[in-house]
Write a protein that holds these residues in place. Structure first.
Motif, PDB file in Angstrom:
ATOM      1  N   PHE A 217      -0.179   7.792  -0.148  1.00 44.98           N
ATOM      2  CA  PHE A 217      -0.406   7.292   1.101  1.00 44.98           C
ATOM      3  C   PHE A 217      -2.095   7.207   1.022  1.00 44.98           C
ATOM      4  N   ASP A 218      -2.807   5.905   1.435  1.00 41.01           N
ATOM      5  CA  ASP A 218      -4.194   5.429   1.677  1.00 41.01           C
ATOM      6  C   ASP A 218      -4.918   5.462   0.129  1.00 41.01           C
TER       7      ASP A 218
ATOM      8  N   HIS B 125      -9.190   1.789   5.371  1.00 39.83           N
ATOM      9  CA  HIS B 125      -8.575   2.235   4.168  1.00 39.83           C
ATOM     10  C   HIS B 125      -8.567   1.043   2.940  1.00 39.83           C
TER      11      HIS B 125
ATOM     12  N   ARG C 115      -0.249   4.687  12.209  1.00 34.53           N
ATOM     13  CA  ARG C 115      -1.032   5.804  11.748  1.00 34.53           C
ATOM     14  C   ARG C 115      -1.070   7.163  12.917  1.00 34.53           C
TER      15      ARG C 115
ATOM     16  N   ASP D 179      -6.446   0.654   0.281  1.00 36.73           N
ATOM     17  CA  ASP D 179      -5.290   0.616  -0.538  1.00 36.73           C
ATOM     18  C   ASP D 179      -4.513  -0.621  -0.299  1.00 36.73           C
ATOM     19  N   ASN D 180      -4.822  -1.422   0.331  1.00 34.87           N
ATOM     20  CA  ASN D 180      -4.478  -2.918   0.286  1.00 34.87           C
ATOM     21  C   ASN D 180      -5.673  -3.902  -0.224  1.00 34.87           C
TER      22      ASN D 180
ATOM     23  N   ARG E  23       7.639   8.009   9.682  1.00 31.86           N
ATOM     24  CA  ARG E  23       7.394   6.751   9.940  1.00 31.86           C
ATOM     25  C   ARG E  23       9.032   5.762   9.778  1.00 31.86           C
TER      26      ARG E  23
ATOM     27  N   ALA F 269       0.743  -1.161  -0.063  1.00 30.28           N
ATOM     28  CA  ALA F 269      -0.008   0.024   0.139  1.00 30.28           C
ATOM     29  C   ALA F 269       0.897   1.373  -0.069  1.00 30.28           C
ATOM     30  N   ASN F 270       0.244   2.374  -0.335  1.00 30.56           N
ATOM     31  CA  ASN F 270       0.997   3.674  -0.450  1.00 30.56           C
ATOM     32  C   ASN F 270       1.715   3.646  -1.648  1.00 30.56           C
TER      33      ASN F 270
HETATM   34  N1  HSE Z   1      -2.287   3.293   3.810  1.00 32.83           N
HETATM   35  C1  HSE Z   1      -2.323   2.558   5.048  1.00 32.83           C
HETATM   36  C2  HSE Z   1      -1.177   3.230   5.937  1.00 32.83           C
HETATM   37  C3  HSE Z   1      -1.595   1.228   4.509  1.00 32.83           C
HETATM   38  O1  HSE Z   1      -0.157   3.506   5.412  1.00 32.83           O
HETATM   39  O2  HSE Z   1      -1.520   3.280   7.228  1.00 32.83           O
HETATM   40  C4  HSE Z   1      -1.663   0.064   5.843  1.00 32.83           C
HETATM   41  O3  HSE Z   1      -1.224  -1.090   5.358  1.00 32.83           O
END
Ligand code: HSE
Length: 314
Positions: free
Chosen positions: A24-25, A142, A191, A144-145, A238, A18-19
């Motif tokens: 992101f998201d 979310h 998050r 995106d996965n 992160r 994801a991302n």
């Molecule tokens: N878009 C989400 C995040 C994916 O980055 O928090 C989590 O796998």
């Protein structure tokens, strides 16, 4: 028995990234492997029952299980109160890995049941049901996965309200290398540390990159994809959670990667490459960086799955 009314099915549900750095998201992609396997069976007893989970310790109570809640959302909309489904899950994607473990369970469950219902629901509805699993897993639904897991390839969430998911083009020769350091980063924690506001100058750079990534995929323009793989908003916050992150990024590009970043919420790190030879050279570089660190890790080299969740035979 016809395809529409068979009573059991076995599916493979892929890991996802994801991302994809800048998105992101909203942006995600599906891997060919690793992935979970799931069996679903129609039963006489109404509701959802998780019969067994192998390979991870996860709740069997449907309302506490990501596959369970996704199926409950689906059954509620199907509106046949007598319908029941039993699920067995074989986890090969470690929870907390950053390659879509919860998404694989939720996506596999809803695609599997949909096959037993004669493909009653369109893909976007399946994404919506599977998002309930993500809501349970990390507090935020979310997509995106779950979207790339269900639809395959690259996906883009243009909007969450209303949900509008677009499947993007996947360049033929794009490969993914993922390193999964064996430390757990909870998505909810990853998050929780993010800022709720971004600077306009960072937003401008980020949406420029997202647009360029999409254009790069359609044009199969690898240098443009490479330039677009930049995240100025989430990664700086992160990346402190991931051992040797900056060295990985730098050395993997030197080894031939187009670029990459944190996979989902981490701790996995992904790199995209043109061609398998580059992807394997990137894997070697990741190994050289991680071997001396004393942190266990797994490395995957994969093509991008254009099918997403799919039926398999026993
Ligand atoms: N878009 C989400 C995040 C994916 O980055 O928090 C989590 O796998």
């Amino acid at each position: 028995m016809s395809k529409q009314n068979k009573s059991s099915v076995k599916v493979f549900s892929p890991a996802t990234v994801a991302n994809v750095a800048c998105g992101f998201d909203v942006v995600g992609l599906a891997l060919d492997g690793p992935g979970d396997e799931m069996e679903l069976q129609i039963s006489d007893a109404p509701g959802v029952r998780i019969i067994r989970v192998e390979g991870a310790t996860l709740p069997l109570e449907a309302a506490q299980n990501v596959a369970g809640v996704a199926l409950q959302a689906m059954l509620q909309e199907y509106a046949q109160p007598d319908l029941g489904v039993e699920v067995t899950i074989h986890k090969h994607i470690q929870p907390g890995s950053g390659i879509g473990s919860s998404a694989a369970s939720a996506a596999g469950a809803v695609v599997g049941l949909n096959k037993l219902l004669g493909d009653h629901f369109p893909a976007e509805s399946l994404v919506r049901f599977a998002m309930e699993g993500e809501r349970l897993a990390c507090g935020t639904p979310h997509a995106d996965n779950v979207a790339p897991a269900i639809m395959g390839g690259f996906t883009l969430v243009r909007s969450y309200q209303p949900l509008d998911v677009i499947r993007l083009h996947t360049p033929e020769d794009l490969w993914v290398t993922v390193i999964h350091p064996q430390i757990e980063v909870k998505t909810s924690d990853a998050r929780g540390i993010l800022k709720q506001q971004v600077l306009l100058r960072d937003a401008i750079r980020q949406w420029g990159n997202v647009g360029a990534l999409v254009a790069g995929l359609y044009q199969e323009n690898y240098p443009l994809i490479s330039r677009a793989l930049e995240d100025v908003i989430v990664e700086p916050i992160r990346s402190i959670l991931i051992p040797a992150f900056h060295e990985l990024k730098l050395k993997c590009r030197e080894a031939g990667a187009l670029g990459g970043g944190i996979s989902g919420s981490g701790p996995s790190v992904f790199m995209l490459s043109k061609g398998e030879t580059n992807a394997r050279a990137v894997a070697d570089t990741m190994q050289q960086i991680y071997a001396p660190l004393g942190v266990d890790y797994k490395i995957y080299v994969s093509r991008i799955s254009t099918s997403g969740v799919h039926e398999i035979q026993d």
